[in-house]
Design an enzyme around this catalytic site. Sequence first.
Site, PDB file in Angstrom:
ATOM      1  N   GLY A 213       0.825  -1.210  -0.053  1.00  0.00           N
ATOM      2  CA  GLY A 213      -0.056   0.221   0.011  1.00  0.00           C
ATOM      3  C   GLY A 213       0.660   1.148  -0.089  1.00  0.00           C
ATOM      4  O   GLY A 213       2.154   1.068   0.358  1.00  0.00           O
TER       5      GLY A 213
ATOM      6  N   GLN B 258       2.927   9.763   1.745  1.00  0.00           N
ATOM      7  CA  GLN B 258       4.304   9.249   1.870  1.00  0.00           C
ATOM      8  C   GLN B 258       5.049   9.852   0.672  1.00  0.00           C
ATOM      9  O   GLN B 258       6.146   9.820   0.869  1.00  0.00           O
ATOM     10  CB  GLN B 258       4.132   7.853   1.798  1.00  0.00           C
ATOM     11  CG  GLN B 258       3.526   7.124   3.145  1.00  0.00           C
ATOM     12  CD  GLN B 258       3.491   5.578   2.900  1.00  0.00           C
ATOM     13  OE1 GLN B 258       2.539   5.117   2.360  1.00  0.00           O
ATOM     14  NE2 GLN B 258       4.318   4.814   3.451  1.00  0.00           N
TER      15      GLN B 258
ATOM     16  N   CYS C 136       6.101  -0.374   7.399  1.00  0.00           N
ATOM     17  CA  CYS C 136       5.690   1.011   6.644  1.00  0.00           C
ATOM     18  C   CYS C 136       6.784   1.136   5.768  1.00  0.00           C
ATOM     19  O   CYS C 136       8.211   1.334   6.222  1.00  0.00           O
ATOM     20  CB  CYS C 136       5.443   1.685   7.646  1.00  0.00           C
ATOM     21  SG  CYS C 136       4.734   3.541   6.840  1.00  0.00           S
ATOM     22  N   LEU C 137       6.735   1.534   4.653  1.00  0.00           N
ATOM     23  CA  LEU C 137       7.572   2.196   3.544  1.00  0.00           C
ATOM     24  C   LEU C 137       8.346   3.369   4.233  1.00  0.00           C
ATOM     25  O   LEU C 137       9.600   3.618   3.929  1.00  0.00           O
ATOM     26  CB  LEU C 137       7.171   2.232   2.423  1.00  0.00           C
ATOM     27  CG  LEU C 137       6.409   0.936   1.485  1.00  0.00           C
ATOM     28  CD1 LEU C 137       6.021   1.353   0.191  1.00  0.00           C
ATOM     29  CD2 LEU C 137       7.785  -0.145   1.448  1.00  0.00           C
TER      30      LEU C 137
ATOM     31  N   HIS D  50      -4.285   1.511   8.104  1.00  0.00           N
ATOM     32  CA  HIS D  50      -2.814   1.873   8.146  1.00  0.00           C
ATOM     33  C   HIS D  50      -2.515   3.123   7.061  1.00  0.00           C
ATOM     34  O   HIS D  50      -2.192   4.104   7.266  1.00  0.00           O
ATOM     35  CB  HIS D  50      -2.042   0.843   7.773  1.00  0.00           C
ATOM     36  CG  HIS D  50      -0.336   1.228   7.342  1.00  0.00           C
ATOM     37  ND1 HIS D  50       0.488   0.660   8.452  1.00  0.00           N
ATOM     38  CD2 HIS D  50       0.254   1.924   6.638  1.00  0.00           C
ATOM     39  CE1 HIS D  50       1.623   1.101   8.060  1.00  0.00           C
ATOM     40  NE2 HIS D  50       1.654   1.772   6.964  1.00  0.00           N
ATOM     41  N   GLU D  51      -3.338   2.959   6.075  1.00  0.00           N
ATOM     42  CA  GLU D  51      -3.099   4.002   4.897  1.00  0.00           C
ATOM     43  C   GLU D  51      -4.223   5.247   5.184  1.00  0.00           C
ATOM     44  O   GLU D  51      -3.548   6.319   4.974  1.00  0.00           O
ATOM     45  CB  GLU D  51      -3.612   3.612   3.549  1.00  0.00           C
ATOM     46  CG  GLU D  51      -2.905   2.457   3.199  1.00  0.00           C
ATOM     47  CD  GLU D  51      -1.419   2.432   2.945  1.00  0.00           C
ATOM     48  OE1 GLU D  51      -0.795   3.734   3.340  1.00  0.00           O
ATOM     49  OE2 GLU D  51      -0.747   1.323   3.053  1.00  0.00           O
TER      50      GLU D  51
ATOM     51  N   HIS E  81      -2.140   7.450   7.681  1.00  0.00           N
ATOM     52  CA  HIS E  81      -1.168   8.348   6.898  1.00  0.00           C
ATOM     53  C   HIS E  81      -1.962   9.620   6.435  1.00  0.00           C
ATOM     54  O   HIS E  81      -1.278  10.851   6.243  1.00  0.00           O
ATOM     55  CB  HIS E  81      -0.633   7.558   5.522  1.00  0.00           C
ATOM     56  CG  HIS E  81       0.543   6.661   5.892  1.00  0.00           C
ATOM     57  ND1 HIS E  81       1.898   7.043   6.320  1.00  0.00           N
ATOM     58  CD2 HIS E  81       0.535   5.475   5.736  1.00  0.00           C
ATOM     59  CE1 HIS E  81       2.608   6.151   6.527  1.00  0.00           C
ATOM     60  NE2 HIS E  81       1.832   4.979   5.886  1.00  0.00           N
TER      61      HIS E  81
HETATM   62  O1  GNR Z   1       4.132  -2.630   2.682  1.00  0.00           O
HETATM   63  C1  GNR Z   1       3.472  -2.424   3.613  1.00  0.00           C
HETATM   64  N1  GNR Z   1       3.119  -3.674   4.355  1.00  0.00           N
HETATM   65  C2  GNR Z   1       2.377  -3.725   5.380  1.00  0.00           C
HETATM   66  C3  GNR Z   1       2.341  -4.685   6.294  1.00  0.00           C
HETATM   67  C4  GNR Z   1       1.523  -4.869   7.324  1.00  0.00           C
HETATM   68  C5  GNR Z   1       0.453  -3.583   7.712  1.00  0.00           C
HETATM   69  C6  GNR Z   1       0.395  -2.558   6.775  1.00  0.00           C
HETATM   70  C7  GNR Z   1       1.403  -2.347   5.767  1.00  0.00           C
HETATM   71  S1  GNR Z   1       1.354  -1.176   4.690  1.00  0.00           S
HETATM   72  C8  GNR Z   1       3.094  -1.182   3.938  1.00  0.00           C
HETATM   73  C9  GNR Z   1       3.117  -0.072   2.932  1.00  0.00           C
HETATM   74  C10 GNR Z   1       3.176   1.188   3.641  1.00  0.00           C
HETATM   75  O2  GNR Z   1       3.683   1.756   4.466  1.00  0.00           O
HETATM   76  N2  GNR Z   1       1.763   1.810   3.292  1.00  0.00           N
HETATM   77  O3  GNR Z   1       1.636   2.995   3.901  1.00  0.00           O
HETATM   78 NI    NI Z   2       2.893   3.260   5.769  1.00  0.00          NI
END
Ligand code: GNR
Ligand code: NI
Length: 166
Positions: free
Chosen positions: A45, A50, A90-91, A132-133, A136
């Site tokens: 995601g 980001q 998270c990236l 999670h997104e 952000h």
């Molecule tokens: O790549 C991602 N893997 C992930 C694994 C578990 C819970 C959430 C994520 S999102 C993350 C990519 C990212 O940072 N999205 O904002």
């Molecule tokens: Ni993230």
Amino acid sequence: MLLNILEFPDPRLRKVATPVAAVTPEIVKLIRDMAETMYAAPGIGLAATQVDVHKRIVVMDLSETKDELRVFINPELLAVEGRIETEEGCLSVPGYYDEVTRGERVRVRAQDERGEPFELEAEGLLAVCIQHELDHLMGKVFVDHLSPLKRARLAAKARKKQRLAG
Ligand code: GNR
Ligand code: NI
């Protein structure tokens, strides 16, 4: 075009995204670039926040084959049920993974890449990823769900790494 991903504790990750008024050619290009950046990372995601664009846009692909791109424009959580603990990454926090508790099932409303409204019910990892997104887009990073001590240690480590990288 690959976009640069901001890394925690960059203050720009704290900005709150604003709604997309219309899916213009610029927005279509941004979505394409976000997808390319997410696949290259690789991640499941990516939120516009980001890549330092503070608009309510998310791309996601949880498929094994990486050919099921989901686009969420102006996403809104309509309902959240249950609790699930997942190891998240998270990236924007490269190399760090930790357990976060979130809702197990969600109902989300958004617009697709053509501006068409849709609703989706999700559970498990897809539900976690949506939350999670959406965090952000509100200026929140998953480490905000951890203890203040863990977060402070991570921030110090990340600043040191960024200093060394110049
Ligand atoms: O790549 C991602 N893997 C992930 C694994 C578990 C819970 C959430 C994520 S999102 C993350 C990519 C990212 O940072 N999205 O904002
Ligand atoms: Ni993230």
